[in-house]
Design an enzyme around this catalytic site. Structure first.
Site, PDB file in Angstrom:
ATOM      1  N   LYS A  51       0.800  -1.225   0.000  1.00 15.84           N
ATOM      2  CA  LYS A  51       0.000   0.000   0.000  1.00 15.84           C
ATOM      3  C   LYS A  51       0.836   1.280   0.000  1.00 15.84           C
ATOM      4  O   LYS A  51       0.345   2.344  -0.394  1.00 15.84           O
ATOM      5  CB  LYS A  51      -0.932   0.010   1.207  1.00 15.84           C
ATOM      6  CG  LYS A  51      -2.073  -0.992   1.148  1.00 15.84           C
ATOM      7  CD  LYS A  51      -3.179  -0.539   0.235  1.00 15.84           C
ATOM      8  CE  LYS A  51      -4.445  -1.365   0.411  1.00 15.84           C
ATOM      9  NZ  LYS A  51      -5.563  -0.858  -0.413  1.00 15.84           N
ATOM     10  N   SER A 300       0.840  -9.713  -0.880  1.00  9.31           N
ATOM     11  CA  SER A 300       0.571  -8.285  -0.725  1.00  9.31           C
ATOM     12  C   SER A 300       0.998  -7.699   0.613  1.00  9.31           C
ATOM     13  O   SER A 300       1.221  -6.488   0.716  1.00  9.31           O
ATOM     14  CB  SER A 300      -0.912  -8.006  -0.963  1.00  9.31           C
ATOM     15  OG  SER A 300      -1.713  -8.761  -0.072  1.00  9.31           O
TER      16      SER A 300
END
Length: 315
Positions: A51, A300
């Site tokens: 992110k 991720s």
């Protein structure tokens, strides 16, 4: 609606070059020989998740007077940390709305970067964030519903295409859809013969249903909160869904047991700590849901509560 292009992603890569880790592709020698596997460990980012790419790109694109007013976001954890991290880098205040079911490790990490955390009830993130924007005068940096955020996440796809130009399958987690939208856009532009698959938990498979029906669908927050993959409980926006319709070759769902097995496999075989959300692409690979060929799984993130990690590793 403005769709993100490969030029947007290349420009984002220039902006974040000195901030985001250029994560390697790690070959998995223990994988299926008919489906050679490489792991893209975004858990190695400074905040423990991908992110940071989208958040930093979005803040870098703001005009300085606007950015100076401060930023506001809402997130179940990893985008929260990313915005807090980026705001600290730019020296501006950050207010972050986080639902009460967020793991403590993510809340404390967000506060650790200097952000003011506002806890809200389930399904109230966007409403409370709008109130915080009105109260503070800050600018909203959404977790996925913005071209600059999507472009930042797409830099992962740039790196995959550079490091493995003959990649045949790319597996990416899907929640709000920003990661899969960005990575898929980059892969389709640079490796047009590659297939891109999104991965969702069975207990939060709203995108699977939506793509099958041809329009977004709404699953209740109570349903989506059932999955252990807390980072995959969001739903795509109109913007990200439109991208997913263009760039995904298919969706794969995985069970809770399959997610746990993938977390264990990453720890024991790859020596990587992954949160359940981040391990879903490997779970899809392990169930042999993709065709033969050179495969990359995007892990991720790795922000997992220690008690949960201990419980999963104990089997």
């Amino acid at each position: 609606m403005r769709m993100v292009t490969i030029d947007d992603i290349k420009a984002a890569a220039d902006r974040i070059r000195d901030v985001a880790v250029r994560t390697p592709l790690l070959p998995a020698g223990w994988a299926d020989p008919d489906r050679p596997l490489w792991i893209k460990p975004e858990s190695l980012q400074a905040i423990g998740a991908f992110k940071v790419r989208g958040a930093f790109n979005a803040l870098a694109r703001l005009d300085e007077p606007v950015r100076a007013r401060g930023v506001v976001t809402y997130s179940s954890g990893n985008h929260a940390q990313a915005v807090a991290f980026a705001a600290a880098a730019f020296g501006v205040p950050a207010h972050v709305v986080m639902p009460e079911e967020t793991p403590d490790i993510k809340i404390e990490a967000t506060r650790g970067y200097g952000a003011e955390v506002v806890i809200c009830g389930p399904g109230q993130r966007e409403i409370v964030a709008a109130q915080v924007v009105k109260r503070t005068g800050g600018v909203l940096v959404p977790p996925f519903d913005h071209p600059d955020v999507i472009a930042g996440q797409g830099t992962i796809g740039l790196e995959i295409a550079h490091d493995l130009p003959d990649v045949e399958n790319v597996l990416v987690p899907v929640s709000g859809g920003g990661l899969a939208a960005g990575v898929g856009t980059a892969i389709k532009a640079l490796c047009p013969n590659a297939r891109v698959y999104g991965v969702e938990p069975e207990l939060a498979a709203d995108t699977v249903e939506g793509l099958r029906l041809g329009h977004r669908v709404d699953w209740s927050i109570e349903d989506r909160n059932r999955t252990i993959a807390d980072g995959l409980r969001s739903q795509p926006s109109d913007l990200t869904f439109a991208h997913l319709q263009q760039v995904l070759d298919g969706m794969i769902t995985v069970t809770e047991d399959e997610i746990r097995d993938a977390v264990r496999q990453l720890a024991y075989q790859a020596r990587l700590v992954a949160e359940p959300s981040g391990a879903t692409p490997l779970a899809a690979y392990l169930k042999q849901a993709t065709p033969p060929g050179r495969t990359v799984v995007v892990i991720s993130g790795g922000n997992i509560e220690p008690p949960m990690l201990r419980e999963i590793l104990a089997g």
